[in-house]
Structures are given as structure tokens and as C-alpha cells.
Design a protein around this motif. Sequence first.
Motif, PDB file in Angstrom:
ATOM      1  N   ALA A  46       0.821  -1.211   0.000  1.00 50.68           N
ATOM      2  CA  ALA A  46       0.000   0.000   0.000  1.00 50.68           C
ATOM      3  C   ALA A  46       0.852   1.258   0.000  1.00 50.68           C
ATOM      4  N   VAL A  47       1.928   1.246   0.797  1.00 53.55           N
ATOM      5  CA  VAL A  47       2.776   2.435   0.941  1.00 53.55           C
ATOM      6  C   VAL A  47       4.207   2.000   1.197  1.00 53.55           C
ATOM      7  N   VAL A  48       5.155   2.709   0.580  1.00 60.34           N
ATOM      8  CA  VAL A  48       6.580   2.561   0.892  1.00 60.34           C
ATOM      9  C   VAL A  48       7.085   3.923   1.345  1.00 60.34           C
ATOM     10  N   GLN A  49       7.761   3.951   2.489  1.00 59.07           N
ATOM     11  CA  GLN A  49       8.335   5.216   2.973  1.00 59.07           C
ATOM     12  C   GLN A  49       9.796   5.014   3.334  1.00 59.07           C
ATOM     13  N   ARG A  50      10.595   6.020   3.029  1.00 58.50           N
ATOM     14  CA  ARG A  50      12.014   6.011   3.394  1.00 58.50           C
ATOM     15  C   ARG A  50      12.290   7.231   4.266  1.00 58.50           C
ATOM     16  N   HIS A  51      12.876   6.959   5.419  1.00 61.87           N
ATOM     17  CA  HIS A  51      13.044   7.991   6.437  1.00 61.87           C
ATOM     18  C   HIS A  51      14.536   8.274   6.664  1.00 61.87           C
ATOM     19  N   HIS A  52      14.909   9.552   6.621  1.00 60.15           N
ATOM     20  CA  HIS A  52      16.284  10.005   6.867  1.00 60.15           C
ATOM     21  C   HIS A  52      16.298  10.746   8.206  1.00 60.15           C
ATOM     22  N   GLN A  53      16.890  10.121   9.241  1.00 57.46           N
ATOM     23  CA  GLN A  53      16.956  10.713  10.579  1.00 57.46           C
ATOM     24  C   GLN A  53      18.394  11.140  10.865  1.00 57.46           C
ATOM     25  N   SER A  54      18.580  12.406  11.253  1.00 61.55           N
ATOM     26  CA  SER A  54      19.935  12.931  11.441  1.00 61.55           C
ATOM     27  C   SER A  54      20.280  13.069  12.923  1.00 61.55           C
ATOM     28  N   PHE A  55      21.565  12.862  13.243  1.00 60.10           N
ATOM     29  CA  PHE A  55      22.064  12.866  14.614  1.00 60.10           C
ATOM     30  C   PHE A  55      23.347  13.684  14.707  1.00 60.10           C
ATOM     31  N   VAL A  56      23.545  14.331  15.862  1.00 59.15           N
ATOM     32  CA  VAL A  56      24.788  15.050  16.154  1.00 59.15           C
ATOM     33  C   VAL A  56      25.582  14.186  17.120  1.00 59.15           C
ATOM     34  N   LEU A  57      26.559  13.447  16.608  1.00 55.69           N
ATOM     35  CA  LEU A  57      27.235  12.443  17.432  1.00 55.69           C
ATOM     36  C   LEU A  57      28.393  13.008  18.248  1.00 55.69           C
ATOM     37  N   ASP A  58      28.841  14.228  17.927  1.00 57.33           N
ATOM     38  CA  ASP A  58      29.979  14.782  18.656  1.00 57.33           C
ATOM     39  C   ASP A  58      29.548  15.695  19.800  1.00 57.33           C
ATOM     40  N   GLN A  59      28.278  15.647  20.191  1.00 56.15           N
ATOM     41  CA  GLN A  59      27.767  16.455  21.292  1.00 56.15           C
ATOM     42  C   GLN A  59      26.728  15.652  22.047  1.00 56.15           C
ATOM     43  N   SER A  60      26.723  15.784  23.362  1.00 57.22           N
ATOM     44  CA  SER A  60      25.758  15.046  24.162  1.00 57.22           C
ATOM     45  C   SER A  60      25.170  15.876  25.298  1.00 57.22           C
ATOM     46  N   GLU A  61      25.524  17.160  25.364  1.00 53.50           N
ATOM     47  CA  GLU A  61      24.977  18.025  26.398  1.00 53.50           C
ATOM     48  C   GLU A  61      25.007  19.470  25.927  1.00 53.50           C
ATOM     49  N   GLY A  62      24.339  20.334  26.701  1.00 47.89           N
ATOM     50  CA  GLY A  62      24.261  21.734  26.326  1.00 47.89           C
ATOM     51  C   GLY A  62      23.137  21.967  25.336  1.00 47.89           C
ATOM     52  N   GLN A  63      23.329  22.929  24.425  1.00 44.18           N
ATOM     53  CA  GLN A  63      22.338  23.233  23.406  1.00 44.18           C
ATOM     54  C   GLN A  63      22.879  22.881  22.028  1.00 44.18           C
ATOM     55  N   VAL A  64      22.050  22.240  21.243  1.00 40.53           N
ATOM     56  CA  VAL A  64      22.462  21.889  19.892  1.00 40.53           C
ATOM     57  C   VAL A  64      22.552  23.160  19.052  1.00 40.53           C
ATOM     58  N   THR A  65      23.554  23.220  18.200  1.00 39.52           N
ATOM     59  CA  THR A  65      23.725  24.376  17.321  1.00 39.52           C
ATOM     60  C   THR A  65      22.868  24.202  16.079  1.00 39.52           C
ATOM     61  N   LEU A  66      21.980  25.161  15.848  1.00 33.54           N
ATOM     62  CA  LEU A  66      21.120  25.141  14.676  1.00 33.54           C
ATOM     63  C   LEU A  66      21.580  26.210  13.699  1.00 33.54           C
ATOM     64  N   ARG A  67      21.581  25.889  12.440  1.00 33.46           N
ATOM     65  CA  ARG A  67      22.035  26.833  11.428  1.00 33.46           C
ATOM     66  C   ARG A  67      21.035  27.974  11.287  1.00 33.46           C
ATOM     67  N   ASP A  68      21.565  29.174  11.061  1.00 37.35           N
ATOM     68  CA  ASP A  68      20.745  30.357  10.825  1.00 37.35           C
ATOM     69  C   ASP A  68      19.950  30.148   9.540  1.00 37.35           C
ATOM     70  N   PRO A  69      18.596  30.243   9.613  1.00 35.21           N
ATOM     71  CA  PRO A  69      17.794  30.014   8.410  1.00 35.21           C
ATOM     72  C   PRO A  69      18.195  30.881   7.232  1.00 35.21           C
ATOM     73  N   SER A  70      18.640  32.121   7.503  1.00 35.79           N
ATOM     74  CA  SER A  70      18.987  33.035   6.412  1.00 35.79           C
ATOM     75  C   SER A  70      20.283  32.644   5.714  1.00 35.79           C
ATOM     76  N   LYS A  71      21.084  31.762   6.363  1.00 35.57           N
ATOM     77  CA  LYS A  71      22.357  31.360   5.778  1.00 35.57           C
ATOM     78  C   LYS A  71      22.318  29.993   5.120  1.00 35.57           C
ATOM     79  N   LYS A  72      21.148  29.341   5.189  1.00 37.17           N
ATOM     80  CA  LYS A  72      21.030  28.037   4.568  1.00 37.17           C
ATOM     81  C   LYS A  72      20.905  28.169   3.056  1.00 37.17           C
ATOM     82  N   GLU A  73      21.426  27.151   2.358  1.00 40.78           N
ATOM     83  CA  GLU A  73      21.351  27.168   0.906  1.00 40.78           C
ATOM     84  C   GLU A  73      19.908  27.279   0.432  1.00 40.78           C
ATOM     85  N   GLY A  74      18.996  26.534   1.091  1.00 37.18           N
ATOM     86  CA  GLY A  74      17.600  26.551   0.683  1.00 37.18           C
ATOM     87  C   GLY A  74      16.986  27.926   0.810  1.00 37.18           C
ATOM     88  N   ALA A  75      17.394  28.651   1.865  1.00 38.21           N
ATOM     89  CA  ALA A  75      16.845  29.987   2.059  1.00 38.21           C
ATOM     90  C   ALA A  75      17.315  30.933   0.971  1.00 38.21           C
TER      91      ALA A  75
END
Length: 278
Positions: free
Chosen positions: A118-147
Motif C-alpha cells: 500500500a505504501v513505501v516510505q524512506r526515512h532520513h533521521q539525522s544525529f549530532v554524534l559529537d555532542q551530548s549536552e548543552g544546546q544543539v547548534t542550529l544553522r541560521d535560516p537566512s544562511k542556509k542554501e535553501g533559504a
Amino acid sequence: MAIAKFAEPKPGVDLGSAQIVIDERALDDYYQGLELNSPQDRVSAPSMVAANADMSTRMYFENAFGNLWLRQEWDFRKPLAAGATYEASGRSVDIYQRRDRSVILTETVLKDEAGDVAVVQRHHQSFVLDQSEGQVTLRDPSKKEGARTYSLPEGEPFDSIVRTITLEMCGSFFHGDRNYHTDKQASEELGFTDVVVGGKMTMSLLGELLDQRFRDAWKSSGKLLVKFTNIVWPNETVTVKGVLQGPNEDDPARRDIACWVEKDNGVIAVVAEGSLRL
């Protein structure tokens, strides 16, 4: 269902199978979570209810800090029936790097009681493996290629869907479970400053847009690549838009489509492109 998790993510692993029932609770949570009117005659289920079968959580990195949805691929072949039971089977396809993130690609196949896909789905899940505490760094939306490069596609526009996504909506959509899509403390434990509105939720708004516009034609022939480009936070207002385009280059019997989720500050949160047979 029993959940088997695999400690060391790697390609080519059978993730097992499970029965998925599209029951009243699954439908109620979907409609309430997206603030949609529930149809009186529940025969054909929404296409994105298929996301409930996603088996990607059976293969996570032990360090789940900062994990986010990256992409989702869809291949719809038969409309889902309300009240029906399906068999979901999963496998890991690939492990790859994308910038500073490690990505697990898994595939889930959903079959009906006759054994038809009935349905086939493929899922891409991303992980930050070099950090395990604090706050994750998120890219500025205005600096992303897509933006910088994403221009709104041309075509015949669909009626749009506008929602201000509240924490209460998130709780309903995710079945009342406590996780980083419903609970601020759980989200902070993974490095985020607030609840992260789930990619499954914004993606389902895209699916609802297509369900409303194309109905069973979408549910039986739709293909879609969804890319998650920016996080949506609680109480943000989003507008879900889409356009019908010309014949598909590889298969002229199909028509191309493009959809996107835009926040009220102009930031594009989700983009999608695909096709269907009309």
C-alpha cells in the motif's frame, strides 16, 4: 508491539515487522492534532496516517542528542482503509554523513491483508554524534542554501491550509506521549530550547493538502520527497501551500507537484516535490 532496537546502526539490517491498525484512536489523534473536521463517513484514511507505521525508531544511535528529521520519501500505491490492519516491515538502507550530522536511512513497507504493498516510505533521521549536552547548534535560516536558492514554484495553486500549532495540538497528534515533540523538559534534554514541532506533524499538513486536492488519485499513485529545512516551534503560524505543475519529464502520464510549509516570518520550514497520476 514489542520494539527491537539495534545498538550499532548499520546498513542492511532487517528491522522486523509489526501489525498496524488504523483504529479510531489513530484517526482521532490525527484529526484533533491538525485541527481538522473528522469526516462522518470514515472509509478512506488520510494518506499520512501511514507515518504511524514508520519503523525508523528501531535503529537509532545511542546518542540521540539533537536528532532531527532530515528527509522523507513517499510512494503511495493503494488508499489506506479506516479500521483495517496492515503489516509493516522495515530495514536499514544506509548510514551517511551530511555536514556535521550522521544520518540513518531506513525503509518501511506497509502491506494490506491481501499482501499488496500500500505504501513505501524512506526515512532520513539525522544525529549530532559529537555532542551530548548543552544546546544543539542550529544553522541560521537566512544562511542556509535553501533559504538563498529556494524560489516559490510556479503552477496551478491549491487552496492553502493555515494553522497556529499549539502545544495542545502536539500532545493530541503524538497520542499524549511524552517526548521532545510534546514536552519542553524532554526537548531540553536533547539540546533544544523549546518543544520541537514534529516533522511528522508538518508533513501531515502537506499530506492533508494533497488528500483534499487529489483524493484517491494521490493516495493510489502519489510520490513525494519531503525536505525539512527549518524547525517549527509551538505557537508559530504556518501556511501550507502547493501547486500543480506540468507533465513529469520521466513519465508524461504523471503530473508534477510542489508543496511547502511557510512560517509567518517568511521562513520556509518544509519543501516537497513529487508527482501523481491523474
